[in-house]
Design an enzyme around this catalytic site. Structure first.
Site, PDB file in Angstrom:
ATOM      1  N   ASP A  48       0.820  -1.217   0.000  1.00 16.46           N
ATOM      2  CA  ASP A  48       0.000   0.000   0.000  1.00 16.46           C
ATOM      3  C   ASP A  48       0.855   1.269   0.000  1.00 16.46           C
ATOM      4  O   ASP A  48       0.328   2.379  -0.035  1.00 16.46           O
ATOM      5  CB  ASP A  48      -1.000   0.002   1.169  1.00 16.46           C
ATOM      6  CG  ASP A  48      -0.354  -0.197   2.523  1.00 16.46           C
ATOM      7  OD1 ASP A  48       0.676  -0.889   2.604  1.00 16.46           O
ATOM      8  OD2 ASP A  48      -0.897   0.331   3.518  1.00 16.46           O
ATOM      9  N   HIS A  68       7.476  -0.784  13.037  1.00 18.66           N
ATOM     10  CA  HIS A  68       6.438  -1.448  12.248  1.00 18.66           C
ATOM     11  C   HIS A  68       6.814  -2.929  12.113  1.00 18.66           C
ATOM     12  O   HIS A  68       7.779  -3.380  12.720  1.00 18.66           O
ATOM     13  CB  HIS A  68       6.349  -0.725  10.897  1.00 18.66           C
ATOM     14  CG  HIS A  68       5.146  -1.062  10.084  1.00 18.66           C
ATOM     15  ND1 HIS A  68       3.881  -1.195  10.606  1.00 18.66           N
ATOM     16  CD2 HIS A  68       5.019  -1.281   8.733  1.00 18.66           C
ATOM     17  CE1 HIS A  68       3.039  -1.486   9.624  1.00 18.66           C
ATOM     18  NE2 HIS A  68       3.696  -1.545   8.493  1.00 18.66           N
ATOM     19  N   ASP A 126       4.282   3.580   8.270  1.00 19.14           N
ATOM     20  CA  ASP A 126       3.373   3.054   9.291  1.00 19.14           C
ATOM     21  C   ASP A 126       4.168   2.828  10.572  1.00 19.14           C
ATOM     22  O   ASP A 126       5.328   2.440  10.489  1.00 19.14           O
ATOM     23  CB  ASP A 126       2.778   1.727   8.839  1.00 19.14           C
ATOM     24  CG  ASP A 126       2.004   1.820   7.534  1.00 19.14           C
ATOM     25  OD1 ASP A 126       1.854   2.925   7.010  1.00 19.14           O
ATOM     26  OD2 ASP A 126       1.570   0.773   7.032  1.00 19.14           O
TER      27      ASP A 126
HETATM   28 ZN   LIG Z   1       0.413   0.871   5.177  1.00 21.51          ZN
HETATM   29 ZN   LIG Z   2       2.912  -1.232   6.511  1.00 26.95          ZN
END
Ligand SMILES: [Zn+2]
Ligand SMILES: [Zn+2]
Length: 307
Positions: A64, A140, A210
């Site tokens: 993403d 993350h 993230d």
């Molecule tokens: Zn993400």
């Molecule tokens: Zn991620």
């Protein structure tokens, strides 16, 4: 500095939200931060010129945040780009990228200057006339990095009347703008503060996606003018956030508060939220100057009233 959000969704795109991609316009130079699927469509839709992007920053290797890059690189090549492209990404991406280009028989019309990210401490990765960019580690599921864009202090502004009053020759002005005093022919010194005014405070923008909450993060972005921080989940989903290496609204707001950020934009919303306004309301309980990342919307760094 102007920030345009191209995508505000986490893993699953929705009909309203693309995956992560931001464009920062600093002094008419464009910096693309993350490149989720659909980024090039969003660039077109928002009339952002591909050719003006010379630097791409990839936070981490989850789809993403990166699935849009292959299409974008291919399009740049088809458009005949010649200028080298600087690509900052986790170190192991070099092998993946160049192997992909080879597997798909893509011969780019331009060079890629790959800058690997791997440090556990903040590291300055770009330094030009107007700004510096620092990469810093996030927490993350895979190695992930945030980016801090910080303007350099501008020159001091010389007062027009002072030029006439003291008969300051043009050749001396650059040094005065850098903060120097002016010495007249008779030896008298005119203090810089008497003939100049201060420039506006340098602005800064930080991108944090993230990550789960960790205390050190606030110190990496201390005093930032505008903080973007992911808020994938609402505050009741603390344990899922922790397991998946993400943040809740409270985590994002807490980091903004501890960093003494000027304003906060939250994004990277889970597809379960039809209307992320509820997430903004939650974050505002802790950090009132919170705004929602909206696809296609631009924000002026340091002047969110214009958002
Ligand atoms: Zn993400
Ligand atoms: Zn991620």
């Amino acid at each position: 500095m102007k920030l345009t959000i191209l995508g505000s969704s986490s893993a699953l795109p929705t009909s309203e939200r693309y995956p992560s991609a931001h464009v920062l316009n600093a002094h008419e130079r464009l910096f693309l931060i993350d490149c989720g699927e659909g980024t090039q469509m969003q660039l077109r839709r928002n009339r952002i010129r591909f050719g003006k992007i010379n630097h791409i920053f990839i936070s981490h290797l989850h789809g993403d945040h990166i699935f849009g890059i292959y299409g974008l690189l291919s399009s740049l090549s088809l458009m005949g780009r010649k200028t080298p492209l600087h690509l900052y990404a986790p170190a192991n991406y070099r092998r993946i990228l160049f192997s992909h280009l080879e597997d798909f028989d893509i011969k780019l019309s331009f060079e890629i200057d790959f800058v690997p990210l791997s440090k556990n401490d903040p590291e300055q990765i770009l330094d030009d006339k107007y700004l510096t960019v620092t990469a810093f580690p996030l927490d993350h599921r895979v190695p992930a990095f945030g980016f801090l864009f910080r303007e350099k202090p501008a020159d001091r502004n010389i007062i027009k009347e002072a030029i006439e009053k003291y008969n300051i020759p043009g050749v001396r002005i650059p040094a005065i703008k850098k903060g120097g005093d002016f010495t007249r022919d008779d030896g008298t010194v005119i203090q810089n503060s008497e003939i100049t005014t201060s420039p506006p405070e340098p602005l800064s923008y930080a991108y944090c996606s993230d990550t789960k909450y960790f205390r050190r993060l606030a110190s990496f972005v201390k005093g930032v003018t505008l903080l973007y921080h992911e808020a994938t989940f609402d505050k009741s989903m603390d344990s899922l956030a922790s397991i998946t290496g993400h943040s809740t609204t409270s985590d994002a707001a807490r980091t903004a508060l501890e960093a003494e950020a000027g304003s906060l934009i939250i994004g990277h919303f889970s597809s379960r939220y039809k209307n992320p306004a509820v997430l903004v309301d939650e974050a505002r309980e802790i950090f009132p100057l919170t705004y929602q990342a909206v696809d296609g919307k631009s924000y002026i760094v340091g002047d969110m009233d214009q958002a």
